[in-house]
Design a protein around this motif. Structure first.
Motif, PDB file in Angstrom:
ATOM      1  N   HIS A  67      15.310 -14.959  41.002  1.00  0.00           N
ATOM      2  CA  HIS A  67      15.723 -16.054  40.702  1.00  0.00           C
ATOM      3  C   HIS A  67      17.115 -15.907  39.508  1.00  0.00           C
ATOM      4  O   HIS A  67      17.123 -14.947  38.913  1.00  0.00           O
TER       5      HIS A  67
ATOM      6  N   ASP B 245      11.124 -22.678  38.241  1.00  0.00           N
ATOM      7  CA  ASP B 245      11.883 -23.295  38.981  1.00  0.00           C
ATOM      8  C   ASP B 245      12.116 -24.761  38.444  1.00  0.00           C
ATOM      9  O   ASP B 245      13.485 -25.444  38.627  1.00  0.00           O
TER      10      ASP B 245
ATOM     11  N   TRP C  87      15.491 -31.532  56.217  1.00  0.00           N
ATOM     12  CA  TRP C  87      16.490 -31.649  55.324  1.00  0.00           C
ATOM     13  C   TRP C  87      16.451 -33.256  54.695  1.00  0.00           C
ATOM     14  O   TRP C  87      16.796 -34.004  55.706  1.00  0.00           O
TER      15      TRP C  87
ATOM     16  N   LYS D  81      20.161 -22.344  45.067  1.00  0.00           N
ATOM     17  CA  LYS D  81      18.835 -21.688  45.546  1.00  0.00           C
ATOM     18  C   LYS D  81      18.634 -20.149  44.755  1.00  0.00           C
ATOM     19  O   LYS D  81      19.608 -19.836  43.984  1.00  0.00           O
ATOM     20  N   TYR D  82      17.658 -19.513  45.295  1.00  0.00           N
ATOM     21  CA  TYR D  82      17.291 -18.116  44.715  1.00  0.00           C
ATOM     22  C   TYR D  82      18.436 -17.262  45.102  1.00  0.00           C
ATOM     23  O   TYR D  82      19.196 -17.239  46.160  1.00  0.00           O
TER      24      TYR D  82
ATOM     25  N   PRO E 225      15.739 -14.842  49.109  1.00  0.00           N
ATOM     26  CA  PRO E 225      14.410 -15.673  49.296  1.00  0.00           C
ATOM     27  C   PRO E 225      13.247 -15.237  48.914  1.00  0.00           C
ATOM     28  O   PRO E 225      12.992 -13.741  48.883  1.00  0.00           O
TER      29      PRO E 225
ATOM     30  N   GLY F 277      10.984 -28.494  47.764  1.00  0.00           N
ATOM     31  CA  GLY F 277      12.053 -27.711  47.257  1.00  0.00           C
ATOM     32  C   GLY F 277      13.264 -28.184  47.048  1.00  0.00           C
ATOM     33  O   GLY F 277      13.491 -29.474  48.001  1.00  0.00           O
TER      34      GLY F 277
ATOM     35  N   GLY G 133      17.409 -27.417  47.103  1.00  0.00           N
ATOM     36  CA  GLY G 133      18.732 -26.519  47.226  1.00  0.00           C
ATOM     37  C   GLY G 133      19.940 -27.114  47.519  1.00  0.00           C
ATOM     38  O   GLY G 133      20.026 -27.914  48.355  1.00  0.00           O
TER      39      GLY G 133
ATOM     40  N   SER H 294      13.997 -20.100  49.800  1.00  0.00           N
ATOM     41  CA  SER H 294      14.704 -19.970  48.749  1.00  0.00           C
ATOM     42  C   SER H 294      15.006 -21.273  47.895  1.00  0.00           C
ATOM     43  O   SER H 294      16.123 -21.106  47.000  1.00  0.00           O
ATOM     44  N   TYR H 295      14.710 -22.265  48.201  1.00  0.00           N
ATOM     45  CA  TYR H 295      14.963 -23.462  47.644  1.00  0.00           C
ATOM     46  C   TYR H 295      13.882 -23.625  46.158  1.00  0.00           C
ATOM     47  O   TYR H 295      12.986 -23.031  46.260  1.00  0.00           O
ATOM     48  N   GLN H 296      14.453 -24.165  45.142  1.00  0.00           N
ATOM     49  CA  GLN H 296      13.589 -24.408  43.743  1.00  0.00           C
ATOM     50  C   GLN H 296      12.516 -25.137  44.016  1.00  0.00           C
ATOM     51  O   GLN H 296      12.724 -26.457  44.425  1.00  0.00           O
TER      52      GLN H 296
END
Length: 294
Positions: free
Chosen positions: A118, A125, A163, A179-180, A183, A193, A195, A209-211
């Motif tokens: 992160h 997050d 999305w 994003k992270y 991932p 999530g 991103g 990888s999205y918060q």
């Protein structure tokens, strides 16, 4: 009067034509991608194998033994031109309510499990997204995120992933986050999530990888076809639909989850007509009119 963005076409090998409407994410570009791909499907042109709409582009796969690349390109240019006039575009879409438990313990647990990946490992997050968007009050953040309607601009990656992009906001009003750094190897099913400016709900447990800012109480995929609204396709997401989050607490989350398990849950939905022209002319006011008391 204005026209929607001009499309640039490129060949991808012997079987694909890629149409790029804009390189940056614009709601107007997505409207055009949806309109063109809908029309393509209606025409059932021999030789077309698959049609995929994306955030600001679309991709067509074809069989060159049935239709030549040049003939298909002529079809695409003709359709694309007719879908560049916003006065002639109208979509029949759904508003769908997503009950969301923000800053839930499962999302928080995954935050800390993968903190070494992160950008701010000392924060969850949810805390990170609040910080980068200038929020100090949790309830104010939840109110801002949940009051915004989100347009589904693309589906893909894992089946059922959608999305969705905020409607009616100026760039400086949009909640977004990086994003992270790399991932996660795991993400909780139904995790919400964020991103960039895009939101997703992870349909199943898997990488991501999205918060993680919360968790949906309802599934976006029903593989067992138990839920009435998902019996035809198993998937909740449809490009062009609008998702609206409703904040809930732990007790409400558990109640809804129980109804989902027994097949008794009923999705809250509303059919509407969406006008790209009115959206362009009236912006946030038009979005408020669309949503009404939903």
């Amino acid at each position: 009067m204005f026209n929607l963005p001009e499309t640039h076409f490129n060949f991808g090998g012997d079987e694909y034509i890629y149409a790029e409407i804009s390189r940056d994410m614009r709601i107007e570009s997505n409207f055009k991608a949806l309109a063109v791909t809908d029309e393509l499907r209606k025409r059932e042109i021999p030789g077309i194998i698959d049609i995929v709409s994306s955030n600001s582009s679309y991709l067509v796969r074809y069989n060159p033994d049935i239709i030549s690349a040049r003939d298909l390109l002529d079809y695409l240019k003709e359709i694309d031109l007719t879908k560049s006039d916003p006065t002639k575009l109208h979509f029949s879409v759904r508003i769908v309510e997503i009950p969301a438990w923000y800053d839930d313990p499962v999302s928080k647990e995954f935050s800390y499990r993968f903190k070494n990946r992160h950008p701010s490992p000392d924060l969850s997050d949810f805390e990170f997204v609040m910080k980068v968007n200038g929020f100090t009050d949790k309830e104010a953040f939840i109110k801002c995120h949940s009051e915004t309607p989100y347009l589904i601009t693309m589906v893909g990656f894992l089946p059922g992933t959608a999305w969705h992009f905020p409607l009616g906001l100026q760039p400086n009003e949009i909640i977004q986050a990086p994003k992270y750094n790399s991932p996660r190897t795991e993400t909780p099913e139904r995790g919400i999530g964020l991103g960039g400016a895009f939101n997703v709900i992870y349909p199943v447990n898997g990488p991501g990888s999205y918060q993680l800012i919360g968790r949906s109480a309802i599934p976006v995929v029903d593989q067992n076809n138990q839920l009435e609204a998902l019996k035809e396709t198993s998937f909740l997401a449809r490009p062009g639909d609008i998702w609206k989050y409703r904040p809930i607490n732990e007790s409400q989350y558990n109640k809804i989850s129980s109804e989902v398990k027994t097949g008794k849950y009923r999705y809250k939905m509303k059919e509407i007509d969406l006008s790209p022209l009115e959206y362009a002319e009236k912006g946030k006011q038009y979005v408020r009119e669309l949503m009404g008391d939903f």
